[in-house]
Design an enzyme around this catalytic site. Structure first.
Site, PDB file in Angstrom:
ATOM      1  N   ARG A  66       3.723  12.779   0.584  1.00 33.34           N
ATOM      2  CA  ARG A  66       2.890  11.975   1.486  1.00 33.34           C
ATOM      3  C   ARG A  66       3.477  11.926   2.889  1.00 33.34           C
ATOM      4  NH1 ARG A  66      -0.284   7.461  -0.458  1.00 33.34           N
ATOM      5  NH2 ARG A  66      -1.052   7.958  -2.509  1.00 33.34           N
ATOM      6  N   LYS A  93      -0.223   1.887   3.314  1.00 31.62           N
ATOM      7  CA  LYS A  93      -0.418   0.497   3.749  1.00 31.62           C
ATOM      8  C   LYS A  93      -1.083   0.431   5.125  1.00 31.62           C
ATOM      9  CE  LYS A  93       3.914  -0.894   3.508  1.00 31.62           C
ATOM     10  NZ  LYS A  93       4.601   0.340   3.053  1.00 31.62           N
ATOM     11  N   ARG A 146       9.496  -8.009   3.668  1.00 32.63           N
ATOM     12  CA  ARG A 146      10.176  -6.871   3.037  1.00 32.63           C
ATOM     13  C   ARG A 146      11.416  -7.298   2.269  1.00 32.63           C
ATOM     14  NH1 ARG A 146       8.106  -2.529   6.347  1.00 32.63           N
ATOM     15  NH2 ARG A 146       8.758  -0.473   5.684  1.00 32.63           N
ATOM     16  N   ARG A 206      14.834   4.907   2.659  1.00 32.32           N
ATOM     17  CA  ARG A 206      13.760   3.903   2.712  1.00 32.32           C
ATOM     18  C   ARG A 206      13.301   3.546   1.302  1.00 32.32           C
ATOM     19  NH1 ARG A 206       9.890   7.109   6.402  1.00 32.32           N
ATOM     20  NH2 ARG A 206       8.409   5.417   6.205  1.00 32.32           N
ATOM     21  N   ARG A 266       7.207  10.405  13.446  1.00 30.62           N
ATOM     22  CA  ARG A 266       8.168   9.308  13.313  1.00 30.62           C
ATOM     23  C   ARG A 266       9.558   9.842  12.981  1.00 30.62           C
ATOM     24  NH1 ARG A 266       5.595   4.530   9.675  1.00 30.62           N
ATOM     25  NH2 ARG A 266       7.803   4.373   9.159  1.00 30.62           N
TER      26      ARG A 266
END
Ligand code: AMP
Length: 199
Positions: A123, A13, A88, A150, A139
């Site tokens: 990924r 994204k 979200r 997540r 991160r």
């Protein structure tokens, strides 16, 4: 141009949102980025937000909505924006509808990147390795444990957002498994179809 980009974590994204923003000359608004900045402040609110992000949980709607409402009213967003990572939850999408209606605006498109859930761990590993190679911070939530949470959060809370926009006839679905240039091309085609329907 007001665009929302939807998709699971690490679907690409951010990459596509940056490209779309450059193409349409509008700001790229990533709630994840905004929250990471807030989290780094060290304030009690920042620490609370950091703990939620690092564990792969969502920050409460009220915090995120206040932040987005303020940001989309800034001058540089008056001609549009690309929203990345927001909404979200269904509550956030309903609140966005109200915010837009209050400003007499509407979304031009909602694009969902469709990616196999099994590919997401790979990924995230690639993203973490690329950040490390570039000398950037990895991160804190780009690790297998947070990612699992997540993904769970995405399936439970964010996937229903797609249904919200599908019902409104706004949802465009694009194959997110292609290379970045291929995804960009597929998005351009999907948006072109919208433009020709409108125009
Ligand atoms: P992202 O950079 O979009 O992957 O977001 C990173 C993290 O920030 C998410 O896992 C959530 O903890 C938090 N976050 C980002 N956007 C939102 C949102 N719209 N609502 C709640 N939490 C969010």
């Amino acid at each position: 141009m007001r665009i929302v980009l939807l998709g699971p974590p690490a679907a690409g994204k951010g990459t596509q949102a940056r490209r779309l923003a450059a193409r349409f000359g509008v700001p790229h608004l990533s709630t994840g980025e905004m929250l990471r900045v807030a989290a780094s402040s060290g304030s009690p609110t920042g620490l609370r937000i950091k703990a939620l992000i690092d564990a792969g949980n969502l920050v409460p709607d009220a915090d995120v909505l206040a932040m987005v409402a303020e940001r989309i009213n800034e001058h540089d967003a008056s001609g549009g924006y690309v929203l990345d990572g927001f909404p979200r939850t269904v509550g956030q999408s309903e609140a966005l509808d109200l915010l837009l209606a209050a400003g007499d605006h509407a979304l031009d498109a909602v694009v969902e990147l469709r990616v196999d859930v099994e590919s997401l761990l790979g990924r995230v590993s690639v993203r973490a390795a690329a950040a490390m190679a570039a000398g950037e911070d990895v991160r804190a939530d780009d690790n297998p444990e947070s990612l699992r949470q997540r993904i769970e959060t995405y399936l439970a809370k964010t996937k229903p957002v797609s249904d919200h926009y599908r019902r409104a006839g706004r949802l465009l679905q694009v194959d997110g498994m292609l290379e970045p240039d291929g995804v960009e091309h597929a998005i351009a085609i999907a948006l072109g179809q919208v433009a020709s329907m409108v125009g």
